[in-house]
Design a protein around this motif. Structure first.
Motif, PDB file in Angstrom:
ATOM      1  N   PRO A   1       0.833  -1.210   0.000  1.00 44.28           N
ATOM      2  CA  PRO A   1       0.000   0.000   0.000  1.00 44.28           C
ATOM      3  C   PRO A   1       0.863   1.253   0.000  1.00 44.28           C
ATOM      4  CG  PRO A   1       0.049  -0.977   2.186  1.00 44.28           C
ATOM      5  CD  PRO A   1       0.751  -1.942   1.279  1.00 44.28           C
ATOM      6  N   SER A   2       0.275   2.359  -0.438  1.00 44.64           N
ATOM      7  CA  SER A   2       0.981   3.639  -0.421  1.00 44.64           C
ATOM      8  C   SER A   2       1.095   4.185   0.988  1.00 44.64           C
ATOM      9  CB  SER A   2       0.241   4.651  -1.304  1.00 44.64           C
ATOM     10  OG  SER A   2       0.097   4.153  -2.621  1.00 44.64           O
ATOM     11  N   ALA A   3       0.157   3.824   1.845  1.00 46.37           N
ATOM     12  CA  ALA A   3       0.162   4.257   3.248  1.00 46.37           C
ATOM     13  C   ALA A   3      -0.582   3.223   4.074  1.00 46.37           C
ATOM     14  CB  ALA A   3      -0.508   5.622   3.389  1.00 46.37           C
ATOM     15  N   GLY A   4      -0.304   3.231   5.392  1.00 46.01           N
ATOM     16  CA  GLY A   4      -0.993   2.315   6.289  1.00 46.01           C
ATOM     17  C   GLY A   4      -0.238   1.021   6.496  1.00 46.01           C
ATOM     18  N   THR A   5      -0.802   0.150   7.325  1.00 41.17           N
ATOM     19  CA  THR A   5      -0.156  -1.116   7.661  1.00 41.17           C
ATOM     20  C   THR A   5      -1.091  -2.287   7.418  1.00 41.17           C
ATOM     21  OG1 THR A   5      -0.873  -0.995   9.983  1.00 41.17           O
ATOM     22  CG2 THR A   5       1.287  -0.043   9.435  1.00 41.17           C
TER      23      THR A   5
END
Length: 267
Positions: A80-84
């Motif tokens: 993903p581009s951001a997050g976990t």
């Protein structure tokens, strides 16, 4: 392809909270953006969502709503581009590409619309391929039980080209089950199958959850296929817009119709 609804099955309601319930896959603040600047396209902005162990979840939404992107991020096929994303208790963002590949081989099974079998290998070899790649041995008793369950006892020496579409998908399911994965990810597993064969494949996935407490996450466009699941998550514009426990075919179809009426969605 629409398939007959399971006769008389009452799906178990998924856990309403995470207290005491194992979480197989957890996404927190996950976003996926393709491109940069003015050309950037948001494919996914899922926020937070958990998929609980021993349950069957269907993911639905209009074309381009982010279904496959969600599956790919959750399975570690795409970052993903951001997050976990945590799968089997491991934060996938912390893994190198090599470690991520090992994580998938040990903890994930895949079933795709296109079967993705190796044409040069026979049925037995295709089923054992994940174990071979991981450098581990598959228990012979486990292999025999899986083969019996999917009805391929007499086809182990056949190659994919000698099998029907339904038989090939059974091989794919057996391959996914062979490593006892934490999660089986399915992307339109019945899309290339006729009605009766699709029902057989979905019944096998349902049995994997009910008998083995496997976790299944399935992307599908078909309301009847989704009715085999315990829970249906609806996406639109890359976001979760509804999350329902075993809503039934009519309610699923109604939700999809209302989402389609909303108009354009992201890619």
């Amino acid at each position: 392809m629409n398939v007959p609804s399971p006769n008389g099955r009452v799906a178990a309601e998924p856990p309403s909270d995470a207290a005491g319930v194992p979480v197989a896959v957890s996404l927190r603040g996950v976003r996926k953006v393709h491109g940069r600047g003015d050309s950037a396209v948001r494919a996914l902005d899922i926020g937070d969502i958990d998929f609980f162990g021993g349950t069957f979840t269907a993911v639905m939404g209009p074309s381009g709503s982010g279904k496959s992107t969600l599956l790919h991020c959750a399975a570690g096929l795409d970052r993903p581009s951001a997050g976990t994303v945590r799968l089997a208790g491991t934060d996938l963002a912390r893994l190198s590409e090599t470690a991520l590949t090992k994580q998938r081989r040990s903890h994930v099974g895949f079933v795709f619309q296109a079967f993705n079998l190796v044409s040069a290998l026979n049925v037995r070899e295709n089923i054992l391929l994940p174990s071979r790649l991981a450098g581990t041995r598959c228990d012979r008793g486990r292999l025999a039980e899986i083969v019996r369950r999917v009805g391929l006892e007499g086809r182990l020496r056949h190659r994919p080209a000698q099998l029907s579409g339904g038989e090939q998908q059974r091989v794919a399911i057996a391959r996914a089950l062979s490593v006892r994965p934490d999660v089986i990810f399915c992307d339109e597993p019945t899309g290339a199958l006729d009605t009766g064969t699709a029902a057989e494949v979905l019944t096998l996935l349902r049995q994997a959850v009910d008998a083995d407490r496997q976790t299944v996450i399935m992307v599908t466009h078909d309301p009847v296929a989704a009715s085999y699941a315990d829970r249906v998550v609806f996406l639109a514009d890359g976001r979760v817009v509804d999350d329902l426990p075993a809503p039934g075919v009519a309610a699923i179809a109604d939700h999809l119709a209302r989402l389609g009426a909303r108009g354009g969605v992201s890619s």
